[in-house]
Design a protein around this motif. Structure first.
Motif, PDB file in Angstrom:
ATOM      1  N   PHE A  68       1.050  -1.639   0.352  1.00 54.90           N
ATOM      2  CA  PHE A  68       0.022   0.149   0.100  1.00 54.90           C
ATOM      3  C   PHE A  68       0.500   1.171   0.207  1.00 54.90           C
ATOM      4  O   PHE A  68       1.074   1.995  -0.964  1.00 54.90           O
ATOM      5  N   LYS A  69       1.904   1.395   1.018  1.00 58.73           N
ATOM      6  CA  LYS A  69       3.083   2.134   1.139  1.00 58.73           C
ATOM      7  C   LYS A  69       3.293   2.562  -0.603  1.00 58.73           C
ATOM      8  O   LYS A  69       3.784   4.182  -1.139  1.00 58.73           O
ATOM      9  N   LYS A  70       3.718   1.894  -1.112  1.00 62.12           N
ATOM     10  CA  LYS A  70       4.834   1.733  -2.228  1.00 62.12           C
ATOM     11  C   LYS A  70       3.616   2.448  -3.680  1.00 62.12           C
ATOM     12  O   LYS A  70       3.724   3.036  -3.835  1.00 62.12           O
ATOM     13  N   CYS A  71       2.092   1.910  -3.413  1.00 67.34           N
ATOM     14  CA  CYS A  71       1.067   2.290  -4.659  1.00 67.34           C
ATOM     15  C   CYS A  71       0.557   3.443  -4.224  1.00 67.34           C
ATOM     16  O   CYS A  71       0.401   4.401  -4.553  1.00 67.34           O
ATOM     17  N   TRP A  72       0.835   3.892  -2.710  1.00 70.25           N
ATOM     18  CA  TRP A  72       0.226   5.345  -2.535  1.00 70.25           C
ATOM     19  C   TRP A  72       0.973   5.893  -2.942  1.00 70.25           C
ATOM     20  O   TRP A  72       0.583   7.170  -2.726  1.00 70.25           O
ATOM     21  N   ARG A  73       2.641   6.452  -2.688  1.00 70.92           N
ATOM     22  CA  ARG A  73       3.848   7.148  -3.264  1.00 70.92           C
ATOM     23  C   ARG A  73       3.488   7.995  -5.461  1.00 70.92           C
ATOM     24  O   ARG A  73       3.464   8.383  -5.607  1.00 70.92           O
ATOM     25  N   ARG A  74       3.158   6.386  -5.782  1.00 75.27           N
ATOM     26  CA  ARG A  74       3.148   6.438  -7.155  1.00 75.27           C
ATOM     27  C   ARG A  74       1.813   7.070  -7.533  1.00 75.27           C
ATOM     28  O   ARG A  74       0.647   6.788  -7.266  1.00 75.27           O
ATOM     29  N   LYS A  75       2.058   7.104  -8.916  1.00 77.77           N
ATOM     30  CA  LYS A  75       0.749   7.538  -9.477  1.00 77.77           C
ATOM     31  C   LYS A  75       0.238   6.085 -10.456  1.00 77.77           C
ATOM     32  O   LYS A  75       0.724   5.827 -10.262  1.00 77.77           O
ATOM     33  N   PRO A  76      -1.533   6.077 -10.319  1.00 72.20           N
ATOM     34  CA  PRO A  76      -2.077   5.223 -10.273  1.00 72.20           C
ATOM     35  C   PRO A  76      -1.612   4.493 -12.205  1.00 72.20           C
ATOM     36  O   PRO A  76      -1.719   5.668 -12.699  1.00 72.20           O
ATOM     37  N   LYS A  77      -1.801   3.462 -12.417  1.00 75.61           N
ATOM     38  CA  LYS A  77      -1.253   3.379 -14.194  1.00 75.61           C
ATOM     39  C   LYS A  77      -2.433   3.331 -14.714  1.00 75.61           C
ATOM     40  O   LYS A  77      -2.386   4.550 -15.761  1.00 75.61           O
ATOM     41  N   ASN A  78      -3.695   3.942 -13.961  1.00 74.66           N
ATOM     42  CA  ASN A  78      -4.709   4.073 -14.505  1.00 74.66           C
ATOM     43  C   ASN A  78      -4.830   5.931 -14.946  1.00 74.66           C
ATOM     44  O   ASN A  78      -4.886   6.465 -13.954  1.00 74.66           O
ATOM     45  N   ASP A  79      -5.019   6.129 -15.831  1.00 70.72           N
ATOM     46  CA  ASP A  79      -4.939   7.674 -16.118  1.00 70.72           C
ATOM     47  C   ASP A  79      -5.784   8.276 -15.919  1.00 70.72           C
ATOM     48  O   ASP A  79      -5.794   9.586 -15.367  1.00 70.72           O
ATOM     49  N   ILE A  81      -7.679   7.936 -12.584  1.00 66.84           N
ATOM     50  CA  ILE A  81      -7.022   7.994 -11.046  1.00 66.84           C
ATOM     51  C   ILE A  81      -6.291   8.959 -10.864  1.00 66.84           C
ATOM     52  O   ILE A  81      -5.420   8.905 -11.267  1.00 66.84           O
ATOM     53  N   GLU A  82      -6.456  10.181  -9.777  1.00 66.47           N
ATOM     54  CA  GLU A  82      -5.713  11.440  -9.458  1.00 66.47           C
ATOM     55  C   GLU A  82      -5.140  10.564  -8.804  1.00 66.47           C
ATOM     56  O   GLU A  82      -5.776  10.167  -7.662  1.00 66.47           O
ATOM     57  N   LYS A  83      -3.835  10.960  -8.180  1.00 71.27           N
ATOM     58  CA  LYS A  83      -2.979  10.796  -7.291  1.00 71.27           C
ATOM     59  C   LYS A  83      -3.420  10.919  -6.067  1.00 71.27           C
ATOM     60  O   LYS A  83      -3.938  13.157  -6.263  1.00 71.27           O
ATOM     61  N   GLY A  84      -3.273  10.300  -5.039  1.00 69.29           N
ATOM     62  CA  GLY A  84      -4.554  11.399  -3.494  1.00 69.29           C
ATOM     63  C   GLY A  84      -5.220  11.333  -3.185  1.00 69.29           C
ATOM     64  O   GLY A  84      -5.766  11.423  -2.626  1.00 69.29           O
ATOM     65  N   SER A  85      -6.374  11.017  -4.536  1.00 69.49           N
ATOM     66  CA  SER A  85      -7.587  10.747  -4.120  1.00 69.49           C
ATOM     67  C   SER A  85      -8.550   9.961  -3.458  1.00 69.49           C
ATOM     68  O   SER A  85      -7.496   8.860  -3.432  1.00 69.49           O
ATOM     69  N   ALA A  86      -9.755   9.192  -3.624  1.00 68.03           N
ATOM     70  CA  ALA A  86     -10.280   8.342  -2.749  1.00 68.03           C
ATOM     71  C   ALA A  86     -10.275   7.126  -4.052  1.00 68.03           C
ATOM     72  O   ALA A  86      -9.918   6.050  -3.773  1.00 68.03           O
ATOM     73  N   ASP A  87     -10.189   7.695  -4.773  1.00 68.93           N
ATOM     74  CA  ASP A  87     -10.448   6.889  -6.249  1.00 68.93           C
ATOM     75  C   ASP A  87      -8.642   5.802  -5.793  1.00 68.93           C
ATOM     76  O   ASP A  87      -8.322   4.621  -5.805  1.00 68.93           O
ATOM     77  N   HIS A  88      -8.222   6.703  -6.061  1.00 72.59           N
ATOM     78  CA  HIS A  88      -6.734   6.373  -5.393  1.00 72.59           C
ATOM     79  C   HIS A  88      -6.112   5.381  -4.869  1.00 72.59           C
ATOM     80  O   HIS A  88      -6.113   4.207  -4.501  1.00 72.59           O
ATOM     81  N   HIS A  89      -6.784   5.833  -3.130  1.00 70.88           N
ATOM     82  CA  HIS A  89      -7.084   5.338  -1.980  1.00 70.88           C
ATOM     83  C   HIS A  89      -7.598   3.726  -2.335  1.00 70.88           C
ATOM     84  O   HIS A  89      -7.409   2.385  -1.455  1.00 70.88           O
ATOM     85  N   GLU A  90      -8.903   3.507  -2.915  1.00 71.86           N
ATOM     86  CA  GLU A  90      -9.352   2.999  -3.085  1.00 71.86           C
ATOM     87  C   GLU A  90      -8.898   1.059  -3.904  1.00 71.86           C
ATOM     88  O   GLU A  90      -9.193  -0.065  -4.154  1.00 71.86           O
ATOM     89  N   TYR A  91      -8.238   1.990  -5.101  1.00 71.49           N
ATOM     90  CA  TYR A  91      -7.299   0.956  -6.525  1.00 71.49           C
ATOM     91  C   TYR A  91      -5.759   0.064  -5.406  1.00 71.49           C
ATOM     92  O   TYR A  91      -5.903  -0.799  -5.854  1.00 71.49           O
ATOM     93  N   CYS A  92      -5.263   1.158  -4.646  1.00 67.47           N
ATOM     94  CA  CYS A  92      -4.399   0.567  -3.977  1.00 67.47           C
ATOM     95  C   CYS A  92      -4.498  -0.203  -2.245  1.00 67.47           C
ATOM     96  O   CYS A  92      -4.692  -1.492  -2.556  1.00 67.47           O
TER      97      CYS A  92
END
Length: 170
Positions: A68-79, A81-92
């Motif tokens: 999760f820490k590694k995923c949260w530090r990076r921008k999601p592969k899906n364009d 999803i915005e980094k740091g958003s609720a969707d990013h949290h759910e994705y990770c």
């Protein structure tokens, strides 16, 4: 009288005598219990415990946290999803939950395979007894012992009623 007659009669008598002695097959060995030690204390004390249960949960939970820490530090592969958003949290969370589940399944399978390896093979009963005496902390009660030179059923490491460590036929 025929000159080969006495030899034939003698051969017939020898054959009858051999047949009357009994079956020439070897008798199966006695199914005997071997006392290895009068005291069974310490038996299996050094047997490696599996990683299942809380151990697997803790290990895999740590793997999930690192994921999760590694995923949260990076921008999601899906364009989308915005980094740091609720969707990013759910994705990770979803991605790392899969890592956790795969980890638990792998450890459970590894433990299952290890538990099936509780079988020892020895050329003689004396070799088995000597090994068990020297490795009493490493052997688990219930371990199957196969002695190659013995035709009888395999043996099992057990603890007798008086607390003695024994090698008993199955």
């Amino acid at each position: 009288m025929n000159p080969g007659f006495p030899k034939r009669v003698l051969a017939l008598l020898v054959a009858l005598a051999m047949a009357s002695v009994g079956c020439a097959h070897t008798q199966p060995p006695e199914r005997k219990v071997y006392v290895i030690s009068e005291d069974a204390s310490g038996v299996g004390s050094n047997v490696e415990r599996g990683t299942g249960g809380a151990g697997a949960e803790a290990y895999c939970s740590e793997m999930e946290k690192q994921c999760f820490k590694k995923c949260w530090r990076r921008k999601p592969k899906n364009d989308f999803i915005e980094k740091g958003s609720a969707d990013h949290h759910e994705y990770c969370t979803e991605m790392c939950r899969k890592v956790f589940n795969d980890c638990v399944k792998e450890l459970e399978e590894r433990e299952r395979q290890e538990s099936q390896k509780k079988e020892l093979h020895f050329p003689t009963v004396d070799a088995a007894i000597n090994w068990i005496r020297e490795h009493r902390t490493e052997v688990a009660v219930g371990t199957v012992v196969v002695v190659v030179g013995v035709i009888a059923a395999p043996y099992v490491v057990a603890i007798a009623a008086g607390g003695a460590l024994v090698l008993a036929p199955l």
